[in-house]
Design an enzyme around this catalytic site. Structure first.
Site, short mmCIF file in Angstrom:
data_model
loop_
_atom_site.label_atom_id
_atom_site.label_comp_id
_atom_site.label_asym_id
_atom_site.label_seq_id
_atom_site.Cartn_x
_atom_site.Cartn_y
_atom_site.Cartn_z
N LYS A 55 0.83 -1.21 0.00
CA LYS A 55 0.00 0.00 0.00
C LYS A 55 0.86 1.26 0.00
O LYS A 55 0.57 2.22 -0.72
CB LYS A 55 -0.94 0.00 1.22
N GLN A 99 -5.23 -1.62 9.66
CA GLN A 99 -4.94 -2.95 9.11
C GLN A 99 -5.44 -4.04 10.05
O GLN A 99 -5.11 -4.07 11.23
CB GLN A 99 -3.43 -3.10 8.88
N ASP A 122 -11.80 2.04 3.71
CA ASP A 122 -12.18 0.63 3.62
C ASP A 122 -13.68 0.48 3.33
O ASP A 122 -14.13 -0.60 2.94
CB ASP A 122 -11.84 -0.10 4.92
#
Length: 308
Positions: A55, A99, A122
């Site tokens: 990422k 995460q 997300d």
């Protein structure tokens, strides 16, 4: 089940992801400011660390500022909530990604709901989930968004198509079902308690499978000419399973001999011959996940500033 007379088309997620990244790079260059993505990685989980590095690298390639926070694995829920609150208040942070998985002592639900909805790249916050359900423009989960991008960029019509989703998770099944419905597909959602599953899957013009079971959908469960979207990523570590699913695939067997495992989706590869098009595993839906995270970060940056 007879195979389609035409060679099925491979829906190349890697190529589509590269296309999306190229577009995003141009968008970022035209913004006049630098979008910022904050990633919180707790502890030393190797798989999570690799994913976060990917990422951060994607941010660097696109001109997005990445802010990586690496607290100790002993962090409490309250400490993490304070960290999230700080990021919520920072104007240089457009997206926040926590995460997963989090350590056992941390309340994952509280943490995810603490992320400001307009920075929730997300797409998991209840506000964004609700907006998706009623068709409002919002930040949506990366994998389902990638599925719709594959269909759209591959010229596969959803309007009027019979779409069947196998799996009802909050991360994939439910949001991809909502997106397909908004794309005017006629929708069926199947799950672990669905009776006569094959009767449903054999009706599908577009079959999306996200159930987490290796090779679960067999060729006789697929309508000839269907489009198969395989979201599953599973590992086979038994030689007998490799022989069963990949009897004529020398490359997979070579990989298995070298690494002791191979990757397979939720659809038996034998079913691909029945289809008109399919996403491979690897190189299909999974290839778009990080590209769609970057897409959401740029989108969040624009939405927060009233830009289109």
């Amino acid at each position: 089940m007879e195979a389609s007379t035409k060679e099925p088309r491979i829906l190349d997620g890697t190529a589509i992801a590269a296309e999306i990244r190229a577009e995003l790079k141009q968008q970022v260059e035209a913004l006049g400011f630098t979008p910022g993505l904050a990633v919180i990685l707790i502890g030393e989980d190797p798989a999570s660390a690799i994913y976060v590095r990917s990422k951060v690298k994607a941010c660097e390639e696109l001109g997005i500022r990445s802010i990586e926070l690496r607290p100790e694995a002993t962090l409490s829920t309250e400490d993490l909530l304070t960290m999230v609150a700080d990021l919520n208040g920072r104007d240089d942070v457009d997206g926040i990604l926590v995460q997963l998985p989090l350590p056992k002592q941390v309340d994952t639900k509280r943490v995810l709901e603490a992320v400001a909805p307009d920075k929730d790249v997300d797409g998991f916050h209840p506000v964004n989930v609700g907006k998706l359900q009623i068709g409002q423009d919002t930040l949506t989960p990366c994998t389902p968004t990638g599925v719709l991008e594959i269909l759209r960029r591959s010229g596969i019509a959803t309007a009027g198509a019979e779409a069947v989703v196998v799996g009802r998770s909050d991360i994939v099944g439910k949001p991809v079902a909502a997106m397909l419905l908004q794309a005017n597909a006629t929708l069926t959602v199947c799950h672990g308690r669905t009776r006569n599953l094959a009767e449903h899957t054999r009706r599908a013009d577009i079959l999306v499978v996200a159930i987490g079971k290796a090779g679960f959908i067999s060729a006789d469960m697929v309508k000839p000419g269907a489009v198969l979207i395989d979201v599953g990523i599973n590992r086979l570590s038994d030689a007998a399973d490799v022989d069963r699913f990949f009897p004529n695939d020398a490359k997979r067997k070579e990989t298995f001999a070298k690494r002791g495992s191979v990757v397979i989706g939720d659809i038996d590869p034998a079913a691909f011959a029945v289809s008109s098009a399919y996403t491979p595993v690897p190189g299909g839906v999974g290839a778009l996940t990080i590209a769609m995270l970057m897409h959401n970060t740029v989108k969040a940056a624009k939405l927060r500033r009233g830009l289109k």
